[in-house]
Design a protein around this motif. Structure first.
Motif, PDB file in Angstrom:
ATOM      1  N   ILE A   6       0.823  -1.200  -0.060  1.00  0.00           N
ATOM      2  CA  ILE A   6       0.099   0.101  -0.054  1.00  0.00           C
ATOM      3  C   ILE A   6       1.001   1.307   0.193  1.00  0.00           C
ATOM      4  CG2 ILE A   6      -1.625   1.239   1.074  1.00  0.00           C
ATOM      5  CD1 ILE A   6      -2.870  -1.294   0.056  1.00  0.00           C
ATOM      6  N   LEU A   7       1.792   1.022   0.784  1.00  0.00           N
ATOM      7  CA  LEU A   7       2.888   2.425   0.909  1.00  0.00           C
ATOM      8  C   LEU A   7       3.652   2.685  -0.315  1.00  0.00           C
ATOM      9  CD1 LEU A   7       4.256   4.599   3.001  1.00  0.00           C
ATOM     10  CD2 LEU A   7       5.978   2.809   3.354  1.00  0.00           C
ATOM     11  N   GLN A   8       3.990   1.611  -1.177  1.00  0.00           N
ATOM     12  CA  GLN A   8       4.598   1.965  -2.308  1.00  0.00           C
ATOM     13  C   GLN A   8       3.800   2.327  -3.489  1.00  0.00           C
ATOM     14  OE1 GLN A   8       4.685   0.229  -5.541  1.00  0.00           O
ATOM     15  NE2 GLN A   8       2.783  -0.619  -5.004  1.00  0.00           N
ATOM     16  N   ALA A   9       2.265   1.884  -3.418  1.00  0.00           N
ATOM     17  CA  ALA A   9       1.558   2.512  -4.377  1.00  0.00           C
ATOM     18  C   ALA A   9       1.302   4.168  -4.141  1.00  0.00           C
ATOM     19  CB  ALA A   9       0.047   1.629  -4.094  1.00  0.00           C
ATOM     20  N   ILE A  10       1.271   4.478  -2.819  1.00  0.00           N
ATOM     21  CA  ILE A  10       1.159   5.974  -2.650  1.00  0.00           C
ATOM     22  C   ILE A  10       2.632   6.846  -2.908  1.00  0.00           C
ATOM     23  CG2 ILE A  10       0.681   7.734  -1.079  1.00  0.00           C
ATOM     24  CD1 ILE A  10      -0.949   5.587   0.561  1.00  0.00           C
ATOM     25  N   VAL A  11       3.670   6.130  -2.753  1.00  0.00           N
ATOM     26  CA  VAL A  11       4.694   6.794  -2.795  1.00  0.00           C
ATOM     27  C   VAL A  11       5.532   6.380  -4.147  1.00  0.00           C
ATOM     28  CG1 VAL A  11       6.962   7.425  -1.724  1.00  0.00           C
ATOM     29  CG2 VAL A  11       5.038   6.890  -0.223  1.00  0.00           C
ATOM     30  N   ALA A  12       4.597   6.142  -5.192  1.00  0.00           N
ATOM     31  CA  ALA A  12       5.101   5.722  -6.390  1.00  0.00           C
ATOM     32  C   ALA A  12       6.392   6.561  -7.103  1.00  0.00           C
ATOM     33  CB  ALA A  12       4.030   5.798  -7.596  1.00  0.00           C
ATOM     34  N   PRO A  13       7.416   5.947  -7.613  1.00  0.00           N
ATOM     35  CA  PRO A  13       7.335   4.728  -8.385  1.00  0.00           C
ATOM     36  C   PRO A  13       8.302   3.862  -7.533  1.00  0.00           C
ATOM     37  CG  PRO A  13       8.815   6.327  -9.467  1.00  0.00           C
ATOM     38  CD  PRO A  13       8.151   6.862  -8.307  1.00  0.00           C
ATOM     39  N   LEU A  14       7.775   3.363  -6.292  1.00  0.00           N
ATOM     40  CA  LEU A  14       8.795   2.444  -5.647  1.00  0.00           C
ATOM     41  C   LEU A  14       8.531   1.088  -6.491  1.00  0.00           C
ATOM     42  CD1 LEU A  14       8.441   3.531  -1.904  1.00  0.00           C
ATOM     43  CD2 LEU A  14      10.285   3.847  -3.435  1.00  0.00           C
ATOM     44  N   PRO A  15       9.540   0.272  -6.456  1.00  0.00           N
ATOM     45  CA  PRO A  15       9.485  -1.256  -7.036  1.00  0.00           C
ATOM     46  C   PRO A  15       8.613  -2.170  -6.440  1.00  0.00           C
ATOM     47  CG  PRO A  15      11.580  -0.998  -6.099  1.00  0.00           C
ATOM     48  CD  PRO A  15      11.099   0.493  -5.946  1.00  0.00           C
ATOM     49  N   ALA A  16       7.373  -2.472  -6.679  1.00  0.00           N
ATOM     50  CA  ALA A  16       6.569  -3.279  -6.115  1.00  0.00           C
ATOM     51  C   ALA A  16       7.157  -4.811  -6.227  1.00  0.00           C
ATOM     52  CB  ALA A  16       5.082  -3.218  -6.517  1.00  0.00           C
ATOM     53  N   PHE A  17       7.614  -5.143  -7.394  1.00  0.00           N
ATOM     54  CA  PHE A  17       8.145  -6.412  -7.712  1.00  0.00           C
ATOM     55  C   PHE A  17       9.106  -6.897  -6.507  1.00  0.00           C
ATOM     56  CE2 PHE A  17      11.397  -4.022  -9.812  1.00  0.00           C
ATOM     57  CZ  PHE A  17      12.471  -4.524  -9.494  1.00  0.00           C
ATOM     58  N   LEU A  18       9.847  -5.930  -5.822  1.00  0.00           N
ATOM     59  CA  LEU A  18      10.672  -6.635  -4.562  1.00  0.00           C
ATOM     60  C   LEU A  18       9.878  -7.121  -3.616  1.00  0.00           C
ATOM     61  CD1 LEU A  18      13.142  -3.338  -4.487  1.00  0.00           C
ATOM     62  CD2 LEU A  18      13.626  -5.798  -5.492  1.00  0.00           C
ATOM     63  N   ILE A  19       8.614  -6.330  -3.375  1.00  0.00           N
ATOM     64  CA  ILE A  19       7.849  -7.133  -2.510  1.00  0.00           C
ATOM     65  C   ILE A  19       7.156  -8.595  -2.739  1.00  0.00           C
ATOM     66  CG2 ILE A  19       5.698  -6.709  -0.883  1.00  0.00           C
ATOM     67  CD1 ILE A  19       5.969  -3.730  -1.282  1.00  0.00           C
ATOM     68  N   THR A  20       7.037  -8.631  -4.136  1.00  0.00           N
ATOM     69  CA  THR A  20       6.417  -9.845  -4.595  1.00  0.00           C
ATOM     70  C   THR A  20       7.573 -10.920  -4.569  1.00  0.00           C
ATOM     71  OG1 THR A  20       4.853  -8.587  -6.322  1.00  0.00           O
ATOM     72  CG2 THR A  20       5.378 -10.884  -6.477  1.00  0.00           C
ATOM     73  N   PHE A  21       8.731 -10.551  -4.821  1.00  0.00           N
ATOM     74  CA  PHE A  21       9.721 -11.666  -4.734  1.00  0.00           C
ATOM     75  C   PHE A  21       9.822 -12.031  -3.105  1.00  0.00           C
ATOM     76  CE2 PHE A  21      12.200  -9.678  -8.594  1.00  0.00           C
ATOM     77  CZ  PHE A  21      11.192 -10.224  -9.230  1.00  0.00           C
ATOM     78  N   ALA A  22      10.051 -10.843  -2.335  1.00  0.00           N
ATOM     79  CA  ALA A  22      10.131 -11.298  -0.861  1.00  0.00           C
ATOM     80  C   ALA A  22       8.985 -11.969  -0.233  1.00  0.00           C
ATOM     81  CB  ALA A  22      10.199  -9.922  -0.157  1.00  0.00           C
ATOM     82  N   ASN A  23       7.617 -11.819  -0.823  1.00  0.00           N
ATOM     83  CA  ASN A  23       6.594 -12.653  -0.227  1.00  0.00           C
ATOM     84  C   ASN A  23       6.887 -13.918  -0.587  1.00  0.00           C
ATOM     85  OD1 ASN A  23       5.520 -10.333   0.796  1.00  0.00           O
ATOM     86  ND2 ASN A  23       4.038 -10.049  -0.775  1.00  0.00           N
TER      87      ASN A  23
END
Length: 227
Positions: free
Chosen positions: A65-82
């Motif tokens: 949620i935080l990266q969505a607001i503070v774009a453009p942080l890389p969401a794929f890093l969270i997906t890899f971590a998950n």
């Protein structure tokens, strides 16, 4: 933006600010999330999520949620971590649901705040490039953009909120378009490194482009029939 929406937004913002300053947990999660993101390191994000123990999944959800607001942080890093922490299936479910929540939030923030505020969040040039997609593909824009890995996720959500597109249509298209990338990244997230990362990313791009070509061809045929 209606008066009711403005009041509601002010209340939410005030509540979040108060929570940050007076709740040690909220402050620790927020500061730690931003610090982990600043490293652009999957391992650092994993360590940060993992340290919260039973609350790790909730913290990961907050990160998305935080990266969505503070774009453009890389969401794929969270997906890899998950994927690494919770496994391919449950990590994928967590990544998909949290990214959907982030997309919905961006959509409504844009609808409430308006274009001027969105330009400050995403950048005017990025937003204008997404506008071009809407001009070309109309109602198909969301699905097409979600299938293309090189199109930024959150600016598309913000841009959609500035249009007359119904939320239901936006949400369904986002869910379907985001699924392939989430599945691929979750299945191989724990193994992605160096050349393997670029190999998988390249294959995903080729897959997305193949779907894009078919969709554009179909849209063109439909327009020709109407003429």
């Amino acid at each position: 933006m209606s008066r009711f929406s403005r009041i509601g937004l002010l209340i939410v913002v005030f509540a979040l600010v108060m929570a940050y300053w007076f709740s040690p947990t909220v402050k620790a999660v927020t500061d730690g999330s931003l610090a982990a993101f600043a490293t652009l390191d999957q391992a650092a994000i994993e360590r940060f999520i993992q340290q919260w123990g039973p609350q790790a999944a909730a913290v990961s959800f907050f990160l998305m949620i935080l990266q969505a607001i503070v774009a453009p942080l890389p969401a794929f890093l969270i997906t890899f971590a998950n994927a690494s922490l919770f496994g391919a299936f449950w990590g994928g479910v967590l990544s998909w649901t949290s990214s959907m929540a982030g997309a919905a939030l961006c959509f409504y923030l844009a609808r409430i705040l308006g274009r001027e505020a969105v330009e400050k969040l995403t950048g005017k040039t990025v937003l204008e490039s997404i506008d071009d997609f809407f001009t070309r593909y109309g109602k198909h824009t969301i699905l097409i953009c979600r299938l293309l890995p090189f199109v930024p996720f959150d600016p598309v959500s913000y841009a959609a909120g500035l249009t007359s597109l119904r939320f239901r249509s936006f949400f369904v298209a986002t869910g379907l378009g985001q699924l392939p990338a989430t599945v691929v990244y979750s299945c191989v997230g724990g193994m992605l490194a160096g050349g393997t990362y670029w190999l998988v990313t390249g294959l995903l791009i080729l897959f997305a482009l193949a779907i894009l070509i078919m969709m554009v061809k179909k849209i063109t045929q439909q327009r020709q029939k109407r003429r």
